[in-house]
Design a protein around this motif. Structure first.
Motif, short mmCIF file in Angstrom:
data_model
loop_
_atom_site.label_atom_id
_atom_site.label_comp_id
_atom_site.label_asym_id
_atom_site.label_seq_id
_atom_site.Cartn_x
_atom_site.Cartn_y
_atom_site.Cartn_z
N PRO A 116 -13.02 -0.97 -0.49
CA PRO A 116 -12.06 -1.60 0.43
C PRO A 116 -12.72 -2.32 1.60
CG PRO A 116 -12.16 0.77 0.80
CD PRO A 116 -12.99 0.49 -0.42
N LEU A 146 -3.79 -6.32 3.39
CA LEU A 146 -3.96 -5.15 2.51
C LEU A 146 -2.92 -4.11 2.88
CD1 LEU A 146 -5.45 -3.36 0.43
CD2 LEU A 146 -6.95 -2.62 2.30
N GLN A 153 -0.86 -0.53 1.15
CA GLN A 153 -1.16 0.55 0.22
C GLN A 153 0.14 1.11 -0.33
OE1 GLN A 153 -4.64 3.09 1.80
NE2 GLN A 153 -3.72 2.29 3.65
N GLN A 154 0.15 1.34 -1.63
CA GLN A 154 1.24 2.12 -2.20
C GLN A 154 0.74 3.56 -2.23
OE1 GLN A 154 3.12 3.22 -6.44
NE2 GLN A 154 2.99 1.02 -6.12
N HIS A 155 1.25 4.37 -1.31
CA HIS A 155 0.75 5.73 -1.20
C HIS A 155 1.90 6.72 -1.36
CE1 HIS A 155 1.82 5.62 3.26
NE2 HIS A 155 1.65 4.34 3.00
N LYS A 208 0.69 -0.06 5.54
CA LYS A 208 -0.74 -0.14 5.83
C LYS A 208 -1.38 1.24 5.99
CE LYS A 208 -0.60 -4.63 8.20
NZ LYS A 208 -0.85 -5.36 9.47
N LEU A 240 -1.57 5.56 5.97
CA LEU A 240 -1.17 6.79 5.29
C LEU A 240 -0.47 7.73 6.28
CD1 LEU A 240 -4.37 7.56 3.16
CD2 LEU A 240 -2.44 6.07 2.61
N ASN A 298 -2.94 6.60 -4.02
CA ASN A 298 -3.07 5.53 -3.03
C ASN A 298 -3.59 4.30 -3.74
OD1 ASN A 298 -3.43 3.97 -0.78
ND2 ASN A 298 -5.21 5.08 -0.01
N PRO A 319 -4.18 0.19 -3.85
CA PRO A 319 -4.27 -1.00 -2.99
C PRO A 319 -3.31 -2.09 -3.45
CG PRO A 319 -6.16 -0.89 -4.46
CD PRO A 319 -5.42 0.40 -4.63
N THR A 361 -2.86 -5.98 -2.64
CA THR A 361 -3.43 -7.12 -1.95
C THR A 361 -3.59 -8.30 -2.90
OG1 THR A 361 -5.32 -7.92 -0.64
CG2 THR A 361 -5.79 -6.32 -2.37
N SER A 412 -8.70 -2.12 -10.16
CA SER A 412 -8.37 -2.39 -8.76
C SER A 412 -9.47 -3.19 -8.08
CB SER A 412 -8.16 -1.06 -8.01
OG SER A 412 -7.00 -0.40 -8.49
N GLY A 432 2.12 -2.59 -7.09
CA GLY A 432 1.17 -1.51 -7.30
C GLY A 432 1.11 -1.02 -8.73
#
Length: 380
Positions: free
Chosen positions: A147, A158, A160-162, A215, A217, A248, A250, A252, A269, A279
């Motif tokens: 990252p 960027l 995040q799909q968390h 963005k 967590l 998690n 990314p 982007t 990724s 994601g």
């Protein structure tokens, strides 16, 4: 130093799919192939979900599938008829076992359980160093995501799909096993794009995930408190947690392919193979691994592999919006799914629509924020 034709740095989904496609093609039996990873892939560390038509490439691995997906927000709920698609789930361990069993029968393919320290390209060869050995190859496929290179630039956002998910078994029969909850935005958004994701296996067993596109967590406690509240909202008083998973991914539109060289290709990724706006990875990786194996039979320069499409730009606009106004995610997806054609939307998300079909989907979205994002991006 041992020499190979191809080395895979990391054995995640994209690497294993590519090796599997190489075996199926029967065009690489004379090539020495090495897979390197610190992880033995012996645990069920994740699940992959995707939509496709019946009898797909990995149909024998599908753990559960649904013909209906549910979309909800605080105002309405809609059952989405997915035909001609089905929503499918594959468990990580089932996929790992399947691919490793196949490649173990190939005399030209080796797997070493070693952590990669570095790799570099010199004089038309690539040298790979692990904690214990050094190897060389003609071509390297790198799936180790870094990252740092994205965080050090500001041209492409960027997110995040968390998420954290619980697989639970309840005393109460509250789930509808024929319906997967694709997105439930009825949970408090708290300035973000937040939703619940539910995959039911029976009337009293399901995977429930608290998911964000943002963005930053959260603390583990915040995810789990949200899951507890949702379980209570479903009317469940007694349940046991069978499994937990966390992830998690990314999100982007960063141009990873600019880092490709003649002999080093970033995949997964690390190569931008994840669908940036959602994601989702499995279907995208499947398509790109097939394309890559076909490419290897025709070309020798990895810098020629990537081709940018209109969908890259669509994803970029959405990520620009969510990076600036993360709280509008619910309204964007709600507008798209409220009256949109579900099969056309999923075809669009699979990047298989014509421009005319693109317009049909895009016009369902809030127009003002997308026009502003387009203007800002064109003059950025």
């Amino acid at each position: 130093m041992r020499n190979y034709d191809y080395i895979f740095a990391g054995t995640g989904l994209s690497a294993l799919m590519t090796v599997y496609e190489m075996v199926l093609s029967k065009n690489f039996s004379d090539k020495k192939i090495l897979l390197l990873d610190a992880d033995l892939k012996k645990t069920n560390d994740r699940t992959w979900c995707f939509w496709e038509k019946p009898n797909g490439r990995y149909e024998n691995l599908v753990h559960k599938k649904w013909d209906v997906a549910v979309f909800s927000n605080e105002k309405y709920t809609r059952d989405l008829d997915l035909k001609p698609y089905q929503y499918k789930m594959i468990q990580g361990l089932d996929f790992y076992k399947f691919v490793f069993e196949i490649i173990s029968a190939e005399k030209n393919i080796e797997f070493f359980n070693q952590k990669i320290v570095s790799f570099q390209e010199e004089d038309n060869r690539v040298f790979v160093k692990t904690e214990t050995e050094e190897f060389s190859c003609h071509k390297l496929f790198n799936s180790i995501f870094n990252p740092k290179e994205i965080l050090e630039q500001d041209k492409y956002p960027l997110l995040q799909q968390h998420f954290i998910g619980w697989k639970i078994k309840s005393s109460e029969a509250v789930f509808f096993p024929e319906k997967a909850t694709f997105m439930d935005f009825s949970v408090a958004q708290k300035g973000n794009t937040r939703f619940m994701y539910v995959l039911p296996f029976s009337e009293n067993e399901a995977l429930i995930e608290y998911t964000l596109f943002s963005k930053d967590l959260l603390s583990e406690e915040e995810y789990e408190e949200a899951i507890k509240d949702y379980i209570k909202k479903l009317g469940i008083k007694n349940y046991e947690i069978l499994e937990k998973e966390t992830g998690n991914i990314p999100m982007t539109s960063y141009q990873f392919w600019n880092k490709n060289s003649k002999n080093i290709l970033n995949i997964g990724s690390a190569g931008g193979w994840t669908k940036a706006s959602t994601g989702y990875t499995f279907k995208s990786a499947s398509k790109k691994s097939k394309a890559l194996v076909s490419f290897l039979g025709q070309e020798n320069d990895f810098r020629k592999f990537h081709k940018r499409t209109k969908f890259w730009f669509y994803d970029l606009l959405l990520l620009d919006i969510l990076a600036q106004k993360n709280q509008v995610g619910s309204s964007i997806f709600s507008a798209m799914f409220k009256k949109g054609n579900p099969s056309l939307i999923f075809k669009f998300l699979d990047e298989e629509t014509s421009f005319y079909e693109d317009i049909q989907v895009i016009l369902k979205c809030p127009k003002g924020i997308f026009l502003k994002a387009l203007f800002d991006r064109l003059y950025k």
